[in-house]
Design a protein around this motif. Structure first.
Motif, mmCIF file in Angstrom:
data_model
loop_
_atom_site.group_PDB
_atom_site.id
_atom_site.type_symbol
_atom_site.label_atom_id
_atom_site.label_comp_id
_atom_site.label_asym_id
_atom_site.label_seq_id
_atom_site.Cartn_x
_atom_site.Cartn_y
_atom_site.Cartn_z
ATOM 1 N N LEU A 1 -8.695 0.298 8.400
ATOM 2 C CA LEU A 1 -8.321 0.410 6.993
ATOM 3 C C LEU A 1 -8.415 -0.947 6.297
ATOM 4 O O LEU A 1 -9.075 -1.087 5.276
ATOM 5 N N MET A 2 -7.754 -1.957 6.850
ATOM 6 C CA MET A 2 -7.787 -3.291 6.240
ATOM 7 C C MET A 2 -7.306 -4.320 7.254
ATOM 8 O O MET A 2 -6.724 -3.973 8.281
ATOM 9 N N THR A 3 -7.546 -5.574 6.927
ATOM 10 C CA THR A 3 -7.130 -6.660 7.812
ATOM 11 C C THR A 3 -5.758 -7.203 7.402
ATOM 12 O O THR A 3 -5.213 -6.811 6.373
ATOM 13 N N SER A 4 -5.232 -8.068 8.223
ATOM 14 C CA SER A 4 -4.007 -8.821 7.911
ATOM 15 C C SER A 4 -4.399 -10.289 7.985
ATOM 16 O O SER A 4 -4.208 -10.933 9.013
ATOM 17 N N PRO A 5 -5.003 -10.822 6.917
ATOM 18 C CA PRO A 5 -5.623 -12.155 7.013
ATOM 19 C C PRO A 5 -4.606 -13.254 7.274
ATOM 20 O O PRO A 5 -3.555 -13.299 6.653
ATOM 21 N N ILE B 1 0.835 -1.204 0.000
ATOM 22 C CA ILE B 1 0.000 0.000 0.000
ATOM 23 C C ILE B 1 0.871 1.257 0.000
ATOM 24 O O ILE B 1 0.535 2.261 -0.634
ATOM 25 N N ALA B 2 2.026 1.184 0.662
ATOM 26 C CA ALA B 2 2.963 2.319 0.640
ATOM 27 C C ALA B 2 3.456 2.569 -0.784
ATOM 28 O O ALA B 2 3.524 3.721 -1.249
ATOM 29 N N GLU B 3 3.769 1.490 -1.475
ATOM 30 C CA GLU B 3 4.240 1.588 -2.865
ATOM 31 C C GLU B 3 3.146 2.156 -3.771
ATOM 32 O O GLU B 3 3.390 3.042 -4.598
ATOM 33 N N LEU B 4 1.918 1.674 -3.593
ATOM 34 C CA LEU B 4 0.801 2.096 -4.439
ATOM 35 C C LEU B 4 0.446 3.566 -4.254
ATOM 36 O O LEU B 4 0.253 4.291 -5.228
ATOM 37 N N VAL B 5 0.362 4.027 -2.992
ATOM 38 C CA VAL B 5 -0.027 5.434 -2.785
ATOM 39 C C VAL B 5 1.063 6.381 -3.275
ATOM 40 O O VAL B 5 0.777 7.464 -3.789
ATOM 41 N N SER B 6 2.298 5.953 -3.148
ATOM 42 C CA SER B 6 3.393 6.781 -3.655
ATOM 43 C C SER B 6 3.311 6.894 -5.181
ATOM 44 O O SER B 6 3.436 7.983 -5.752
ATOM 45 N N GLU B 7 3.066 5.761 -5.833
ATOM 46 C CA GLU B 7 2.935 5.759 -7.306
ATOM 47 C C GLU B 7 1.758 6.618 -7.754
ATOM 48 O O GLU B 7 1.880 7.436 -8.664
ATOM 49 N N ALA C 1 -6.367 7.883 -3.177
ATOM 50 C CA ALA C 1 -5.295 6.929 -3.513
ATOM 51 C C ALA C 1 -5.154 5.860 -2.427
ATOM 52 O O ALA C 1 -4.974 4.670 -2.721
ATOM 53 N N LEU C 2 -5.271 6.272 -1.164
ATOM 54 C CA LEU C 2 -5.172 5.330 -0.042
ATOM 55 C C LEU C 2 -6.337 4.347 -0.064
ATOM 56 O O LEU C 2 -6.140 3.125 -0.019
ATOM 57 N N ASP C 3 -7.559 4.891 -0.148
ATOM 58 C CA ASP C 3 -8.755 4.033 -0.126
ATOM 59 C C ASP C 3 -8.762 3.051 -1.289
ATOM 60 O O ASP C 3 -9.097 1.870 -1.126
ATOM 61 N N GLU C 4 -8.385 3.533 -2.464
ATOM 62 C CA GLU C 4 -8.442 2.691 -3.658
ATOM 63 C C GLU C 4 -7.337 1.635 -3.690
ATOM 64 O O GLU C 4 -7.402 0.702 -4.490
ATOM 65 N N SER C 5 -6.338 1.785 -2.855
ATOM 66 C CA SER C 5 -5.205 0.848 -2.865
ATOM 67 C C SER C 5 -5.410 -0.342 -1.928
ATOM 68 O O SER C 5 -4.633 -1.304 -1.978
ATOM 69 N N VAL C 6 -6.443 -0.285 -1.090
ATOM 70 C CA VAL C 6 -6.654 -1.354 -0.103
ATOM 71 C C VAL C 6 -6.852 -2.714 -0.773
ATOM 72 O O VAL C 6 -6.173 -3.691 -0.441
ATOM 73 N N ASP C 7 -7.774 -2.783 -1.734
ATOM 74 C CA ASP C 7 -8.058 -4.077 -2.375
ATOM 75 C C ASP C 7 -6.833 -4.619 -3.097
ATOM 76 O O ASP C 7 -6.577 -5.832 -3.076
ATOM 77 N N GLU C 8 -6.071 -3.728 -3.742
ATOM 78 C CA GLU C 8 -4.864 -4.158 -4.454
ATOM 79 C C GLU C 8 -3.817 -4.696 -3.470
ATOM 80 O O GLU C 8 -3.151 -5.700 -3.739
ATOM 81 N N ALA C 9 -3.682 -4.016 -2.335
ATOM 82 C CA ALA C 9 -2.699 -4.442 -1.329
ATOM 83 C C ALA C 9 -3.081 -5.803 -0.746
ATOM 84 O O ALA C 9 -2.223 -6.665 -0.539
ATOM 85 N N ILE C 10 -4.370 -5.995 -0.493
ATOM 86 C CA ILE C 10 -4.853 -7.279 0.038
ATOM 87 C C ILE C 10 -4.641 -8.394 -0.994
ATOM 88 O O ILE C 10 -4.209 -9.509 -0.651
#
Length: 338
Positions: free
Chosen positions: A138-142, A44-50, A252-261
């Motif tokens: 924000l999100m879980t760590s399954p 998610i850090a990588e995605l929001v930066s991009e 950017a943060l909200d939209e990156s959650v599903d990608e990060a998971i």
């Protein structure tokens, strides 16, 4: 200096200042070392930066900002903007989500774990309780079902759990207590030492944690199918920090959650595929518990603990039955969609 040069210079300075003003740097608190359990933080850090052209960055700290058991406290005072914690570390601070740590809920895949966790996180009672800590889910760590590693003779019958000293937190600890075990809630970082010094006989972890915290290196055996439950470890953000994000950065943060998971699930899947190889490499015996013994465990540590949780949390003013039912209706939906 000509008027044109002066104007150009002023415009450049103004643009630079605007960029600096919009730049956001968040500190993220977790623990241990980088592992499958933390890969979605890095993603998610990588995605929001991009997505923000480098205007929104995250610094991920492994224990440098806070103890793992104090991450929620750190969020509450704004010591950092994002953090990971596990519900079992402080169940009284996050009572509503402890429904996800009840033993024998029947969650069988990481995808199901994501579905039930996020459904519970979206419940108003959870948002309200987290807001007391200035925290927003924000999100879980399954994580997959926990299983035991231990030393000495394998424990493959319920009677052998009587007196067993086990590192287990939350609902898992209660499950082992119900069958005569003696749970201790030392943190994951302390589990190896607890096993090494004989404070515990066994440690309940998901596979990645047995690897990253070294407990697999002490083990003689591993229960392949006990599957008593798992722990729930959310990623939360400080509400003030979240609300003060510029719109594009929040999006950017909200939209990156599903990608990060999705990235987390793919990465964890690879670890699970090679788990049997790991056991063989380390000479750890794979123990299969019989269906009869598993049924006995569920009878003692399943529904009775569920009923007790509903009664206890209802008495504390939480919509416990509603939260409990939401787990199972979400599971049903997730399975139907597959």
């Amino acid at each position: 200096m000509s008027n044109i040069t002066a104007k150009l210079l002023a415009t450049t300075i103004a643009a630079t200042l605007a960029t600096q003003a919009a730049a956001t740097e968040w500190n993220v608190s977790t623990w241990g070392s980088r592992r499958a359990f933390t890969e979605h933080l890095h993603k998610i850090a990588e995605l929001v930066s991009e997505k923000t052209g480098g205007a929104f960055t995250m610094n991920i700290s492994y224990g440098g900002l806070s103890k793992n058991t104090e991450n929620l406290d750190g969020i509450s005072i704004g010591a950092f903007e994002m953090a990971q914690f596990c519900a079992g570390y402080h169940p009284d601070k996050n009572r509503a989500i402890t429904v996800l740590e009840l033993p024998f809920l029947g969650v069988s895949t990481l995808e199901e774990e994501v579905a039930v966790s996020h459904a519970i996180y979206d419940h108003p009672a959870v948002a309200e309780e987290m807001a007391q800590w200035n925290a927003r889910m924000l999100m879980t760590s399954p994580m997959p079902q926990y299983n035991l590693v231990g030393t000495g003779e394998p424990r493959d019958e319920l009677t052998e759990f009587d007196g067993m000293r086990v590192r287990a937190t939350g609902g898992l600890g209660k499950a082992f207590s119900a069958v005569g075990g003696v749970p201790t809630s030392v943190t994951s970082s302390e589990a190896y030492q607890a096993m090494d010094s004989g404070v515990v006989d066994t440690v309940a972890f998901a596979q990645h944690a047995h690897l990253s915290f070294g407990t697999i290196n002490q083990a003689d055996w591993w229960t392949a199918n006990l599957n008593p439950g798992t722990v729930n470890c959310p990623i939360v953000v400080n509400i003030d920090a979240y609300d003060s994000l510029p719109d594009d950065q929040r999006q950017a943060l909200d939209e990156s959650v599903d990608e990060a998971i999705a990235y987390y699930l793919e990465n964890y899947g690879k670890l699970l595929q090679r788990w049997d190889e790991v056991l063989e490499e380390k000479g750890v015996q794979k123990v299969m518990i019989t269906d009869d013994e598993l049924a006995k465990f569920r009878q003692v540590a399943g529904q009775p603990l569920h009923d007790a949780w509903i009664q206890d949390m209802s008495a504390r003013g939480l919509p416990a039955q509603e939260l409990y039912d939401l787990v199972f209706s979400t599971l049903e939906k997730a399975r139907a969609s597959n």
